[in-house]
Design a protein around this motif. Structure first.
Motif, PDB file in Angstrom:
ATOM      1  N   ASP A 224     -10.016  -4.923   8.529  1.00  0.00           N
ATOM      2  CA  ASP A 224      -9.557  -3.567   8.821  1.00  0.00           C
ATOM      3  C   ASP A 224      -8.217  -3.693   9.548  1.00  0.00           C
ATOM      4  O   ASP A 224      -8.153  -4.183  10.683  1.00  0.00           O
ATOM      5  CB  ASP A 224     -10.584  -2.847   9.695  1.00  0.00           C
ATOM      6  CG  ASP A 224     -10.211  -1.391   9.977  1.00  0.00           C
ATOM      7  OD1 ASP A 224      -9.042  -1.006   9.747  1.00  0.00           O
ATOM      8  OD2 ASP A 224     -11.084  -0.643  10.460  1.00  0.00           O
TER       9      ASP A 224
ATOM     10  N   LYS B  51      -2.395  -1.793  13.492  1.00  0.00           N
ATOM     11  CA  LYS B  51      -1.615  -2.999  13.195  1.00  0.00           C
ATOM     12  C   LYS B  51      -1.578  -3.965  14.375  1.00  0.00           C
ATOM     13  O   LYS B  51      -1.314  -5.162  14.189  1.00  0.00           O
ATOM     14  CB  LYS B  51      -0.187  -2.614  12.778  1.00  0.00           C
ATOM     15  CG  LYS B  51      -0.124  -1.751  11.511  1.00  0.00           C
ATOM     16  CD  LYS B  51      -0.677  -2.483  10.309  1.00  0.00           C
ATOM     17  CE  LYS B  51      -0.547  -1.673   9.040  1.00  0.00           C
ATOM     18  NZ  LYS B  51      -1.451  -0.528   8.943  1.00  0.00           N
TER      19      LYS B  51
ATOM     20  N   VAL C 267      -4.404  -4.336  -0.647  1.00  0.00           N
ATOM     21  CA  VAL C 267      -4.549  -3.482   0.534  1.00  0.00           C
ATOM     22  C   VAL C 267      -4.706  -2.048   0.054  1.00  0.00           C
ATOM     23  O   VAL C 267      -3.901  -1.554  -0.742  1.00  0.00           O
ATOM     24  CB  VAL C 267      -3.343  -3.600   1.475  1.00  0.00           C
ATOM     25  CG1 VAL C 267      -3.543  -2.713   2.695  1.00  0.00           C
ATOM     26  CG2 VAL C 267      -3.133  -5.051   1.908  1.00  0.00           C
TER      27      VAL C 267
ATOM     28  N   THR D 136      -6.025   2.163   1.094  1.00  0.00           N
ATOM     29  CA  THR D 136      -6.511   3.178   2.024  1.00  0.00           C
ATOM     30  C   THR D 136      -7.886   3.572   1.511  1.00  0.00           C
ATOM     31  O   THR D 136      -8.026   4.141   0.436  1.00  0.00           O
ATOM     32  CB  THR D 136      -5.562   4.383   2.080  1.00  0.00           C
ATOM     33  OG1 THR D 136      -4.281   3.927   2.546  1.00  0.00           O
ATOM     34  CG2 THR D 136      -6.090   5.443   3.035  1.00  0.00           C
ATOM     35  N   TYR D 137      -8.898   3.258   2.278  1.00  0.00           N
ATOM     36  CA  TYR D 137     -10.264   3.222   1.762  1.00  0.00           C
ATOM     37  C   TYR D 137     -10.868   4.618   1.606  1.00  0.00           C
ATOM     38  O   TYR D 137     -10.823   5.451   2.518  1.00  0.00           O
ATOM     39  CB  TYR D 137     -11.141   2.389   2.704  1.00  0.00           C
ATOM     40  CG  TYR D 137     -12.538   2.162   2.192  1.00  0.00           C
ATOM     41  CD1 TYR D 137     -12.776   1.247   1.174  1.00  0.00           C
ATOM     42  CD2 TYR D 137     -13.615   2.870   2.711  1.00  0.00           C
ATOM     43  CE1 TYR D 137     -14.057   1.036   0.689  1.00  0.00           C
ATOM     44  CE2 TYR D 137     -14.897   2.656   2.238  1.00  0.00           C
ATOM     45  CZ  TYR D 137     -15.110   1.744   1.223  1.00  0.00           C
ATOM     46  OH  TYR D 137     -16.385   1.545   0.740  1.00  0.00           O
TER      47      TYR D 137
ATOM     48  N   THR E 266       0.232   4.263  -0.178  1.00  0.00           N
ATOM     49  CA  THR E 266      -0.266   5.388   0.619  1.00  0.00           C
ATOM     50  C   THR E 266       0.177   5.288   2.067  1.00  0.00           C
ATOM     51  O   THR E 266       0.612   6.273   2.674  1.00  0.00           O
ATOM     52  CB  THR E 266      -1.802   5.453   0.541  1.00  0.00           C
ATOM     53  OG1 THR E 266      -2.203   5.584  -0.831  1.00  0.00           O
ATOM     54  CG2 THR E 266      -2.337   6.645   1.334  1.00  0.00           C
ATOM     55  N   SER E 267       0.098   4.087   2.642  1.00  0.00           N
ATOM     56  CA  SER E 267       0.448   3.920   4.051  1.00  0.00           C
ATOM     57  C   SER E 267       1.926   3.637   4.266  1.00  0.00           C
ATOM     58  O   SER E 267       2.444   3.809   5.377  1.00  0.00           O
ATOM     59  CB  SER E 267      -0.366   2.770   4.657  1.00  0.00           C
ATOM     60  OG  SER E 267       0.021   1.521   4.104  1.00  0.00           O
TER      61      SER E 267
ATOM     62  N   SER F 133      -6.111  -1.031  10.054  1.00  0.00           N
ATOM     63  CA  SER F 133      -5.645   0.318  10.380  1.00  0.00           C
ATOM     64  C   SER F 133      -4.780   0.305  11.632  1.00  0.00           C
ATOM     65  O   SER F 133      -3.722   0.949  11.684  1.00  0.00           O
ATOM     66  CB  SER F 133      -6.842   1.249  10.574  1.00  0.00           C
ATOM     67  OG  SER F 133      -7.688   1.241   9.453  1.00  0.00           O
TER      68      SER F 133
ATOM     69  N   GLU G  55      -7.415   1.473   6.596  1.00  0.00           N
ATOM     70  CA  GLU G  55      -6.612   0.619   5.729  1.00  0.00           C
ATOM     71  C   GLU G  55      -7.284  -0.755   5.686  1.00  0.00           C
ATOM     72  O   GLU G  55      -7.425  -1.419   6.719  1.00  0.00           O
ATOM     73  CB  GLU G  55      -5.178   0.516   6.221  1.00  0.00           C
ATOM     74  CG  GLU G  55      -4.270  -0.147   5.195  1.00  0.00           C
ATOM     75  CD  GLU G  55      -2.789   0.050   5.482  1.00  0.00           C
ATOM     76  OE1 GLU G  55      -1.985  -0.118   4.548  1.00  0.00           O
ATOM     77  OE2 GLU G  55      -2.427   0.366   6.634  1.00  0.00           O
TER      78      GLU G  55
ATOM     79  N   TYR H 125       3.138  -6.071   2.584  1.00  0.00           N
ATOM     80  CA  TYR H 125       2.380  -7.171   3.169  1.00  0.00           C
ATOM     81  C   TYR H 125       2.723  -8.484   2.470  1.00  0.00           C
ATOM     82  O   TYR H 125       2.040  -8.895   1.525  1.00  0.00           O
ATOM     83  CB  TYR H 125       0.887  -6.883   3.074  1.00  0.00           C
ATOM     84  CG  TYR H 125       0.474  -5.618   3.773  1.00  0.00           C
ATOM     85  CD1 TYR H 125       0.261  -5.605   5.146  1.00  0.00           C
ATOM     86  CD2 TYR H 125       0.328  -4.418   3.067  1.00  0.00           C
ATOM     87  CE1 TYR H 125      -0.097  -4.438   5.804  1.00  0.00           C
ATOM     88  CE2 TYR H 125      -0.031  -3.246   3.723  1.00  0.00           C
ATOM     89  CZ  TYR H 125      -0.245  -3.261   5.089  1.00  0.00           C
ATOM     90  OH  TYR H 125      -0.597  -2.104   5.746  1.00  0.00           O
TER      91      TYR H 125
ATOM     92  N   ASN I 268       0.871  -1.169   0.000  1.00  0.00           N
ATOM     93  CA  ASN I 268       0.000   0.000   0.000  1.00  0.00           C
ATOM     94  C   ASN I 268       0.909   1.221   0.000  1.00  0.00           C
ATOM     95  O   ASN I 268       1.495   1.582   1.022  1.00  0.00           O
ATOM     96  CB  ASN I 268      -0.916   0.004   1.217  1.00  0.00           C
ATOM     97  CG  ASN I 268      -1.868   1.193   1.220  1.00  0.00           C
ATOM     98  OD1 ASN I 268      -1.808   2.064   0.349  1.00  0.00           O
ATOM     99  ND2 ASN I 268      -2.751   1.238   2.205  1.00  0.00           N
TER     100      ASN I 268
END
Length: 415
Positions: free
Chosen positions: A260, A264, A232, A234-235, A185-186, A262, A246, A190, A183
Motif C-alpha cells: 500500500d 508516500k 500500480v 488505484t484500487y 489516476t494518481s 497511498s 494506491e 514509478y 498510475n
C-alpha cells in the motif's frame, strides 16, 4: 539486470538453443541474430489457413511491419501507445537499443515513422516507456540514463520525417532503471529496477508528475528488494479494506510483493507471495475487476522445462492472496510481458509470438488460448528471441508488437 548476477546467466546457457547469444542477462535476455528470411517491409496480409505470409497465425491478420533497419537499430524492446485526445490519432512508441521511436499508426496499413529520441547516454538492450497524459517517460539500463521526458504533442506537426527529437525534460535523480510504471489516476511515475545500491535498494522510486516535465521525488520503497517490474493501481477491487488505496504489486525476482503506497512517506507491505518452482518473477497484470493478478515467470521454462507457464493469483484479500490457477501454453516458449483488456490476456511469448488468452472464466480456473500471431516463424524454442512486448489498448483495435529481432508490427483480429 545487474552485473552482480551475471554469473547466473552462464548457468542458463546449456538450457537454450545453440543459436543463443552470449549476451544473455538474467531477467530480460536477447538474442542478437536477426533471422535472414524476415522481409524488411511487407503490407497487410490476412491470416489464411494458419499463415499470414511467412508468419504462423490463428485469428489475427498482419496489418503492417517496419524493420529494424528502417529505424537504424539492432534490437527492439518495449512498446507502448498514445492516442492524441485532440486529433484522435494513434501513435506507437517503441524502445530500441539506441533510442525510442514514434510511429503514426492512424493509417495502420501505412504507418509513418516520425522520428527517434536518441538514448540519453549509451545504447542498451533494455529500455522501457510509459505515458502520462501527453508525455512519454523513458528509462533504460544504460548507465546514467535517468528518465527522459518527451512531449508527445510534438508529433502533431512533424515535418520531413523521420526527425531526430530531443527530450523536453530529464530526471537525473536516478541512473539506470529497468522499467517504469505509471498510475495515470494518481499522477505518479514509478521507476523500478534501479541500482541495487541506491537509496531504495533497486526497488521503486516515487515520482510526482504534477509538473509533467519536471518529475519530483516523493519517496520510495525497497524493503522487499529489487523490483524487476510492477503494476500500480488505484484500487477498486473486492477487498473493502483498501478501496481507493494506491496499491503497488511488484515482481521482485523470487516473489510477488503487494504494498500500500497511498502514503508516500509510509508504504506498508501487505503481502509477499512465493510460489512453486520459481525461476524469475518477471511481470504481471490485474484483471479488470482487480480480483486476479496474472503473473509471468521468465525463467521457469528454462530451468524447470515447463511449457509456457502463467500463474494466476486470487487477490480478493490483498493481505492474503493465494495461487488460484496455473495455465500452461501449447509451446515451450518463454513468456515475457502480458496485459489484460476486458476478458482477454495478451501475452508476449518470445519465439511463440503474441498469444491471446480468453480469461472470461478465470474464476472457474478456465483459461483458453483463442488466437495468436507469431512474428518469429523460425521456431518456438525456449530462447530469448521474438516478441518482447505488446500493446492492445487502441480504440481502433489495432495491436502493436515489438519483436527483438524484426522490429515493429501491427496486427488485428481477423474479421
Amino acid at each position: 539486470m545487474k552485473k552482480v548476477i551475471w554469473f547466473l546467466t552462464f548457468s542458463l546457457l546449456f538450457s537454450c538453443s545453440s543459436d543463443d547469444s552470449a549476451n544473455l542477462e538474467l531477467g530480460d535476455e536477447v538474442e542478437n541474430e536477426t533471422p535472414s528470411n524476415i522481409p524488411n517491409e511487407i503490407g497487410s496480409i490476412p491470416c489464411n489457413n494458419g499463415m499470414a505470409g511467412i508468419y504462423p497465425c490463428n485469428g489475427y491478420d498482419l496489418v503492417a511491419h517496419i524493420s529494424l533497419d528502417d529505424f537504424s537499430a539492432s534490437e527492439a524492446n518495449d512498446i507502448w501507445g498514445w492516442t492524441d485526445a485532440e486529433t484522435g490519432k494513434e501513435y506507437a512508441i517503441m524502445g530500441l537499443d539506441n533510442g525510442t521511436v514514434f510511429i503514426d499508426i492512424s493509417d495502420a496499413e501505412n504507418p509513418m515513422y516520425l522520428g527517434k529520441l536518441p538514448t540519453a547516454t549509451t545504447a542498451s538492450s533494455w529500455r522501457d516507456v510509459k505515458v502520462y497524459e501527453d508525455f512519454a517517460y523513458v528509462v533504460s539500463e544504460a548507465n546514467g540514463h535517468g528518465v527522459q521526458v518527451f512531449d508527445l504533442k510534438q508529433l502533431r506537426n512533424v515535418v520531413g520525417p523521420p526527425q531526430e527529437f530531443t527530450a523536453d525534460g530529464l530526471y537525473t535523480g536516478l541512473g539506470n532503471a529497468h522499467n517504469i510504471v505509471i498510475n495515470e489516476t494518481s499522477g505518479f511515475a514509478y521507476p523500478v529496477g534501479t541500482d541495487r545500491d541506491d537509496e531504495f535498494n533497486g526497488g521503486v522510486h516515487f515520482l510526482d508528475l504534477q509538473n509533467p516535465i519536471v518529475p519530483v521525488l516523493a519517496g520510495g520503497w525497497g524493503l522487499n528488494g529489487y523490483t524487476h517490474d510492477a503494476q500500480v493501481i488505484t484500487y477498486n477491487g473486492p477487498d473493502a479494506d483498501y478501496q481507493g488505496a494506491e496499491i503497488f504489486v511488484g515482481a521482485n525476482e523470487d516473489l510477488v510483493v503487494v504494498v500500500d503506497i497511498s502514503d508516500k512517506s509510509t508504504p506498508i507491505t501487505l503481502a509477499t507471495l512465493p510460489y512453486p518452482n520459481i525461476g524469475y518473477t518477471h511481470q504481471g497484470w490485474f484483471t479488470e475487476d482487480q480480483r486476479f493478478f496474472i503473473l509471468g515467470d521468465e525463467l521457469d521454462e528454462v530451468r524447470q522445462g515447463f511449457q509456457t507457464r502463467t500463474l494466476i493469483f486470487d487477490m480478493a484479500d490483498l493481505e492474503n492472496p493465494v495461487l488460484h490457477h496455473t495455465y500452461l501454453g501449447p509451446t515451450n516458449a518463454i513468456d515475457h510481458n502480458g496485459y489484460v483488456l476486458q476478458d482477454e490476456f495478451f501475452l508476449a511469448n518470445y519465439t511463440a509470438g503474441v498469444r491471446i488468452l480468453d480469461i472470461s472464466e478465470i474464476e472457474n480456473s478456465v483459461v483458453v488460448e483463442t488466437g495468436y500471431f507469431d512474428t518469429y516463424p523460425e521456431n518456438d524454442n525456449t530462447q530469448f528471441s521474438g516478441v518482447w512486448s505488446v500493446y492492445p489498448y487502441f480504440e481502433s483495435a489495432n495491436i502493436v508488437v515489438s519483436d527483438i529481432n524484426s522490429g515493429f508490427f501491427i496486427i488485428k483480429k481477423s474479421n
